[in-house]
Design an enzyme around this catalytic site. Structure first.
Site, PDB file in Angstrom:
ATOM      1  N   SER A  48       0.837  -1.200   0.000  1.00  0.00           N
ATOM      2  CA  SER A  48       0.000   0.000   0.000  1.00  0.00           C
ATOM      3  C   SER A  48       0.878   1.259   0.000  1.00  0.00           C
ATOM      4  CB  SER A  48      -0.965  -0.037   1.193  1.00  0.00           C
ATOM      5  OG  SER A  48      -2.032   0.863   1.025  1.00  0.00           O
TER       6      SER A  48
ATOM      7  N   ASP B 186      -5.969  -3.518  -2.232  1.00  0.00           N
ATOM      8  CA  ASP B 186      -4.866  -3.175  -1.339  1.00  0.00           C
ATOM      9  C   ASP B 186      -4.218  -4.406  -0.690  1.00  0.00           C
ATOM     10  OD1 ASP B 186      -3.426  -2.081   1.011  1.00  0.00           O
ATOM     11  OD2 ASP B 186      -4.442  -0.219   0.470  1.00  0.00           O
TER      12      ASP B 186
END
Length: 283
Positions: free
Chosen positions: A43, A187
């Site tokens: 991320s 993510d």
């Protein structure tokens, strides 16, 4: 020669600012950790990891966080952490196992209206400046939105760096899942905020986790459990988490572009203070 890995966790724009600041502060204090044998990015950490693995000077990266004239364009998000957490709690309630959790989160991400993939990709492209994978080994973590399986992208994956980082940074419920081939990805923090397990086999591991101490831990275990597993295998693992000043700078919305400068400055000061501890383990 000891093999070293730098692991950079997720945390939104606050995480990018903080990690950049910590790396800058460490370097200024004489502790250079920017030459590892592997960089793992999840991320926010995928952005910072791609930047530092590409050899961009950390001082330049810091200026891009704190100087309004150099800051990249970001899409503002009014993130309500309480609501976000409540939604995830509901998803977790009926889940059978971690894979089921990730599938459920993926389904939520797929049905949530967001900006277009093209709009979001343009933001990531602005951060990275290049679609070319660095020569230094870089692992970027994402999750298949349909199956819940983990996907680790690297230079051999056959896709561009921008798409890999966009996938790893596709916060569910906020940003669109990223289409790569016939799959869509969300993510990498949905699997683990740091994915420290990818540093298995390395002798020295430095983890920068933007998650402050006391942050909620998933039922299947969090960073402490992953670190303990590496240590059990003989690795020397050093973890840096936000201190009180850095946590305060992050505020309540880690996706707010306004947090970049304060978190970078706070991270820089923390990096200077952490330099001796990191150097004793990394040296």
């Amino acid at each position: 020669m000891k093999r070293r890995a730098l692991v950079l966790g997720g945390g939104g724009l606050a995480g990018i600012g903080w990690e950049t600041g910590v790396l800058t502060g460490l370097a200024e204090a004489g502790t250079d950790v920017l030459g590892p044998d592997l960089v793992v990015g999840t991320s926010a950490g995928s952005t910072v990891g791609a930047q530092v693995a590409s050899g961009i000077a950390v001082e330049r990266l810091f200026e891009r966080q704190v100087d309004p004239a150099l800051q990249t364009r970001e899409l503002p998000v009014d993130l309500d952490l309480a609501e976000f957490t409540a939604t995830l709690t509901k998803i977790l309630a009926g889940a059978e196992d971690p894979i089921d959790v990730r599938r459920r989160i993926g389904a939520w991400a797929l049905r949530t209206p967001t900006v277009t993939e093209a709009e979001r990709r343009a933001v990531i492209a602005g951060r990275l400046m290049s679609d070319t994978w660095p020569e230094r080994p870089l692992a970027v973590v994402a999750v298949d939105a349909h199956t819940g399986e983990t996907r680790v992208f690297d230079a051999a994956s056959g896709i561009g760096l921008i798409d890999a980082v966009a996938a790893s940074s596709a916060v569910p419920g906020t940003w669109p899942p990223v289409t790569i081939g016939d799959r869509r990805y969300i993510d990498g923090g949905v699997r683990s905020n740091e994915n420290v397990h990818l540093a298995a086999g390395y002798d020295q591991v430095l983890v920068l986790s933007p998650q402050p101490p006391g942050a909620p831990v998933p039922p299947w275990g969090g960073l402490d459990d992953e670190v303990e597993q590496l240590r059990h295998r003989g690795a020397e693992v050093t973890v840096v988490r936000p201190d009180e000043g850095s946590t305060a700078a992050m505020g309540l919305n880690p996706l707010d572009p306004a947090v970049r400068a304060p978190t970078a400055h706070a991270g820089r000061e923390q990096g200077r203070r952490e330099a001796a501890r990191v150097a004793s383990a990394w040296g």
